[in-house]
Structures are given as structure tokens and as C-alpha cells.
Write a protein that holds these residues in place. Structure first.
Motif, PDB file in Angstrom:
ATOM      1  N   ARG A  88      39.044  38.090  45.534  1.00 49.19           N
ATOM      2  CA  ARG A  88      38.972  38.192  43.917  1.00 49.19           C
ATOM      3  C   ARG A  88      40.163  39.724  43.562  1.00 49.19           C
ATOM      4  O   ARG A  88      39.967  40.271  44.405  1.00 49.19           O
ATOM      5  CB  ARG A  88      38.127  38.152  42.976  1.00 49.19           C
ATOM      6  N   ASP A  89      41.283  39.071  43.009  1.00 49.65           N
ATOM      7  CA  ASP A  89      41.502  40.922  42.338  1.00 49.65           C
ATOM      8  C   ASP A  89      41.006  40.863  40.757  1.00 49.65           C
ATOM      9  O   ASP A  89      41.324  40.394  39.732  1.00 49.65           O
ATOM     10  CB  ASP A  89      43.117  40.741  42.391  1.00 49.65           C
ATOM     11  N   GLY A  90      39.548  41.423  40.969  1.00 46.46           N
ATOM     12  CA  GLY A  90      39.694  42.459  39.857  1.00 46.46           C
ATOM     13  C   GLY A  90      38.197  40.300  39.672  1.00 46.46           C
ATOM     14  O   GLY A  90      37.326  40.459  40.268  1.00 46.46           O
ATOM     15  N   ALA A  91      38.416  40.637  38.358  1.00 52.16           N
ATOM     16  CA  ALA A  91      38.057  38.613  37.712  1.00 52.16           C
ATOM     17  C   ALA A  91      38.949  38.190  38.491  1.00 52.16           C
ATOM     18  O   ALA A  91      38.343  36.323  38.137  1.00 52.16           O
ATOM     19  CB  ALA A  91      37.457  38.513  36.353  1.00 52.16           C
ATOM     20  N   GLU A  92      40.011  38.144  38.716  1.00 53.27           N
ATOM     21  CA  GLU A  92      40.801  37.066  39.312  1.00 53.27           C
ATOM     22  C   GLU A  92      41.172  36.623  40.280  1.00 53.27           C
ATOM     23  O   GLU A  92      40.997  37.393  41.813  1.00 53.27           O
ATOM     24  CB  GLU A  92      42.922  37.323  38.947  1.00 53.27           C
ATOM     25  N   PRO A  93      40.640  35.120  40.895  1.00 53.59           N
ATOM     26  CA  PRO A  93      40.258  34.943  41.822  1.00 53.59           C
ATOM     27  C   PRO A  93      41.971  34.737  42.618  1.00 53.59           C
ATOM     28  O   PRO A  93      43.294  34.605  41.782  1.00 53.59           O
ATOM     29  CB  PRO A  93      40.168  33.386  41.560  1.00 53.59           C
ATOM     30  N   ILE A  94      42.331  34.990  43.915  1.00 54.87           N
ATOM     31  CA  ILE A  94      42.971  35.396  45.043  1.00 54.87           C
ATOM     32  C   ILE A  94      43.271  33.906  45.703  1.00 54.87           C
ATOM     33  O   ILE A  94      43.962  32.883  45.718  1.00 54.87           O
ATOM     34  CB  ILE A  94      43.113  36.162  45.345  1.00 54.87           C
ATOM     35  N   LEU A  95      42.241  33.701  46.328  1.00 53.50           N
ATOM     36  CA  LEU A  95      42.019  33.153  47.719  1.00 53.50           C
ATOM     37  C   LEU A  95      40.912  32.341  47.548  1.00 53.50           C
ATOM     38  O   LEU A  95      39.200  33.063  47.738  1.00 53.50           O
ATOM     39  CB  LEU A  95      42.212  32.913  49.094  1.00 53.50           C
TER      40      LEU A  95
END
Length: 174
Positions: free
Chosen positions: A157-164
Motif C-alpha cells: 500500500r501507499d498509505g491507505a491506497e492499495p498498490i498490489l
């Protein structure tokens, strides 16, 4: 010639009459005992790590950990993150299968912080610049009573945003 003891029957004990299959039964049982280490050499009972690669627009994640384990086994999980874009606040979130029935011995390098995210392990890794890599090493030991299948999830994640995100199932042998 000395006397034959009372408990000895020559046809049975010396001549092995009626016991011609006993030697083959012993050889078969010994072959089964010898087969276990031979099968283990082919990684049937686990230990050899597998590599799982995830690629997204913002980053790639390579997970290097075994899918089959044995009770008492010491093993390493390696998480290699390569940022394609700036990841300002990287988090590696591991599902409960990474800790259930396992002892986590070390985490290197130490995360900026560790927390629980709805029962999952949330490891804050900090900033990873575009084109840079971050490798996290975790050493585990399988508790001897931990037998069966577990789902191990990994989320970047990047903070609360999922990446993978990735789900894998492990098998733990006694």
C-alpha cells in the motif's frame, strides 16, 4: 552335539520353515523408512522457497518464501519491492496466515512502525523513491502443532491506497 533347548523347534527356528516371506516383509518396511528422506529430497515436504512476482503500474513486488513447510522448520520470507513511481508511505500488510502457528524471529531492516490492520500485520516501510528498491527479510519458525493449510496474503500500500495484492496458500506437514 549339545541338546536342543526345549523352546527351539529346528524346522521353524533354524530352517525357517513357514517363514519364507518374513525377510521380504522386513525389506519392504525398511524400504518405506528409506523412502521418506528420498521423497523429502524432491521437496514434497517443503522447505524450498518459491518466487511469486507481482507487477503493477506503481511498483513490483517479488515474494520469496516456501509454500510447503514442516513443523519446527526455520525459514525466511523475502519481500523485494521495486518502486516504478514514488511511494510516499509504503506499507506491507501481511495476512494472519503469516503469524498463525508461526514464530516471527526477526524482521530486517526494522520497519518504521508495526501495527495491526484488522488482524493483519501492517509494517510501515517509509518512502521508496521511483526506481529504488526495498528488500524486507523476515525469519519464521513453524510451531510443531501447526498442521494443515493456511492462506497467506500480502498487500503493498501507499498509505491507505492499495498498490498490489497477492494470496497464496501454504501447506504445513507434521
Amino acid at each position: 552335539m549339545p541338546e536342543i533347548p526345549d523352546a527351539i523347534v529346528l524346522k521353524r527356528d533354524r530352517d525357517l520353515e513357514g517363514r519364507q516371506y518374513d525377510v521380504w516383509i522386513r525389506r519392504g518396511l525398511m524400504s518405506l523408512v528409506a523412502a521418506v528422506p528420498v521423497i523429502a529430497l524432491f521437496n514434497v515436504f517443503g522447505q524450498r522457497p518459491e518466487t511469486h512476482m507481482l507487477v503493477g503500474p506503481a511498483a513490483s513486488l517479488k515474494i520469496y518464501a516456501p509454500d510447503r513447510l514442516r513443523g519446527g522448520l526455520l525459514f525466511e520470507g523475502r519481500f523485494h519491492i521495486t518502486a516504478r513511481q514514488d511511494i510516499k508511505d509504503a506499507y506491507l500488510v501481511l495476512g494472519p496466515g503469516w503469524a498463525e502457528g508461526m514464530s516471527i524471529n526477526t524482521i530486517e531492516p526494522s520497519p518504521v512502525s508495526e501495527a495491526s490492520n484488522s488482524g493483519r500485520l501492517s509494517l510501515e516501510l517509509g518512502h521508496i523513491g521511483a526506481g529504488k528498491s526495498f528488500i524486507l527479510f523476515m525469519q519464521f519458525q513453524v510451531n510443531p502443532t501447526n498442521v494443515g493449510h493456511r492462506t497467506q496474503t500480502v498487500e503493498l500500500r501507499d498509505g491507505a491506497e492499495p498498490i498490489l495484492a497477492y494470496d497464496k496458500t501454504i501447506t504445513v506437514f507434521p
